[in-house]
Structure formats: C-alpha cells, structure tokens
Design a protein around this motif. Structure first.
Motif, PDB file in Angstrom:
ATOM      1  N   THR A 162       0.837  -1.203   0.000  1.00  0.00           N
ATOM      2  CA  THR A 162       0.000   0.000   0.000  1.00  0.00           C
ATOM      3  C   THR A 162       0.872   1.253   0.000  1.00  0.00           C
ATOM      4  OG1 THR A 162      -0.301  -0.077   2.410  1.00  0.00           O
ATOM      5  CG2 THR A 162      -2.042  -1.054   1.055  1.00  0.00           C
ATOM      6  N   ILE A 202       1.948   1.698  -3.637  1.00  0.00           N
ATOM      7  CA  ILE A 202       0.836   2.233  -4.430  1.00  0.00           C
ATOM      8  C   ILE A 202       0.676   3.726  -4.154  1.00  0.00           C
ATOM      9  CG2 ILE A 202      -1.674   2.161  -4.786  1.00  0.00           C
ATOM     10  CD1 ILE A 202      -1.443  -0.883  -4.037  1.00  0.00           C
ATOM     11  N   ASP A 203       0.814   4.109  -2.901  1.00  0.00           N
ATOM     12  CA  ASP A 203       0.646   5.497  -2.508  1.00  0.00           C
ATOM     13  C   ASP A 203       1.683   6.418  -3.153  1.00  0.00           C
ATOM     14  OD1 ASP A 203      -0.980   7.261  -1.032  1.00  0.00           O
ATOM     15  OD2 ASP A 203       0.523   7.390   0.553  1.00  0.00           O
ATOM     16  N   ASN A 246       2.779   6.317  -6.240  1.00  0.00           N
ATOM     17  CA  ASN A 246       2.401   6.701  -7.605  1.00  0.00           C
ATOM     18  C   ASN A 246       1.193   5.879  -8.045  1.00  0.00           C
ATOM     19  OD1 ASN A 246       2.195   7.174 -10.413  1.00  0.00           O
ATOM     20  ND2 ASN A 246       4.368   7.705 -10.490  1.00  0.00           N
ATOM     21  N   HIS A 247       0.025   6.471  -7.902  1.00  0.00           N
ATOM     22  CA  HIS A 247      -1.224   5.772  -8.234  1.00  0.00           C
ATOM     23  C   HIS A 247      -1.267   5.334  -9.697  1.00  0.00           C
ATOM     24  CE1 HIS A 247      -3.426   8.057  -4.793  1.00  0.00           C
ATOM     25  NE2 HIS A 247      -2.672   7.085  -4.329  1.00  0.00           N
ATOM     26  N   GLU A 248      -0.876   6.226 -10.596  1.00  0.00           N
ATOM     27  CA  GLU A 248      -0.976   5.916 -12.030  1.00  0.00           C
ATOM     28  C   GLU A 248      -0.110   4.727 -12.412  1.00  0.00           C
ATOM     29  OE1 GLU A 248      -0.361   9.336 -14.517  1.00  0.00           O
ATOM     30  OE2 GLU A 248      -1.694  10.563 -13.295  1.00  0.00           O
ATOM     31  N   SER A 305       0.996   2.404 -10.429  1.00  0.00           N
ATOM     32  CA  SER A 305       0.485   1.215  -9.733  1.00  0.00           C
ATOM     33  C   SER A 305      -0.705   0.610 -10.465  1.00  0.00           C
ATOM     34  CB  SER A 305       0.085   1.578  -8.306  1.00  0.00           C
ATOM     35  OG  SER A 305       1.197   2.037  -7.588  1.00  0.00           O
ATOM     36  N   ILE A 306      -1.640   1.448 -10.900  1.00  0.00           N
ATOM     37  CA  ILE A 306      -2.810   0.938 -11.624  1.00  0.00           C
ATOM     38  C   ILE A 306      -2.388   0.354 -12.960  1.00  0.00           C
ATOM     39  CG2 ILE A 306      -4.944   1.652 -12.790  1.00  0.00           C
ATOM     40  CD1 ILE A 306      -5.175   1.195  -9.759  1.00  0.00           C
ATOM     41  N   THR A 364      -4.180  -3.850   0.305  1.00  0.00           N
ATOM     42  CA  THR A 364      -3.662  -3.630  -1.044  1.00  0.00           C
ATOM     43  C   THR A 364      -4.792  -3.752  -2.067  1.00  0.00           C
ATOM     44  OG1 THR A 364      -1.490  -4.477  -0.427  1.00  0.00           O
ATOM     45  CG2 THR A 364      -2.023  -4.472  -2.780  1.00  0.00           C
ATOM     46  N   TYR A 369      -7.260  -0.847  -1.733  1.00  0.00           N
ATOM     47  CA  TYR A 369      -6.679   0.397  -2.229  1.00  0.00           C
ATOM     48  C   TYR A 369      -6.707   0.414  -3.766  1.00  0.00           C
ATOM     49  CZ  TYR A 369      -3.452   4.436  -1.901  1.00  0.00           C
ATOM     50  OH  TYR A 369      -2.869   5.669  -1.954  1.00  0.00           O
ATOM     51  N   LEU A 370      -6.247  -0.672  -4.380  1.00  0.00           N
ATOM     52  CA  LEU A 370      -6.289  -0.756  -5.843  1.00  0.00           C
ATOM     53  C   LEU A 370      -7.719  -0.604  -6.348  1.00  0.00           C
ATOM     54  CD1 LEU A 370      -3.783  -3.668  -6.447  1.00  0.00           C
ATOM     55  CD2 LEU A 370      -3.492  -1.298  -7.201  1.00  0.00           C
ATOM     56  N   LEU A 395      -8.992   2.839  -6.590  1.00  0.00           N
ATOM     57  CA  LEU A 395      -8.361   3.655  -7.634  1.00  0.00           C
ATOM     58  C   LEU A 395      -8.845   3.314  -9.043  1.00  0.00           C
ATOM     59  CD1 LEU A 395      -4.697   3.595  -6.286  1.00  0.00           C
ATOM     60  CD2 LEU A 395      -6.344   5.486  -6.130  1.00  0.00           C
TER      61      LEU A 395
END
Length: 81
Positions: free
Chosen positions: A30, A33-34, A36-38, A40-41, A73, A76-77, A80
């Motif tokens: 997590t 991911i936090d 860099n959201h873009e 990570s997705i 995790t 969170y994903l 997003l």
C-alpha cells in the motif's frame, strides 16, 4: 525497511539497533501504491492481462489478493479503478 509477514521472529528493539524497520507485505504494497497511483494501476492492469492460469478479470484478481492476505492492497487498488 524490509517486508515480511513473519514479524514475530524479528524483534523491533533488535532491528532498531541496526537502524532497520519491518512491515508486513500488505503495508509495504500500500505504501508503494501510494507513491504513484498511475504507475500502480498500470502495473496492476498489466498483471491482470498477463494472468493466464487461470485467466481472471480485475475483480477476480482483487479477490485473490484479499484471500492471500493482501486485503488493504486489494481495497486500495479497487478504490483507484
């Protein structure tokens, strides 16, 4: 910082004496991911596309992550998407 789910075998005071910390895998991911959201997705979507045995959609992969103990995790994903 190291990641493991077996934190009981790594006493906090002992690790601190070396300037080390510990996180469980769910917390580590997590945090990643936090950062860099873009990215990570994008990585998550690529992972889903390449999942072949068995083939799963995004929501099935998220459910599998939850079953594997990566609840935060997966949640969170999911938030997003």
């Amino acid at each position: 910082m190291s990641s493991t789910n077996n934190i009981k075998d790594f006493p906090k005071d002992y690790l601190n004496s070396f300037g080390l910390g510990i996180k469980i895998a769910d917390d580590f991911l997590t945090d990643i991911i936090d950062l860099n959201h873009e990215v990570s997705i994008k990585a998550f979507r690529e992972m889903v596309v390449h999942k072949k045995n068995p083939k799963m959609d995004m929501y099935q992969v998220l459910d599998q992550l939850r079953k594997s103990g990566l609840t935060d995790t997966a949640n969170y994903l999911h938030s997003l998407l």
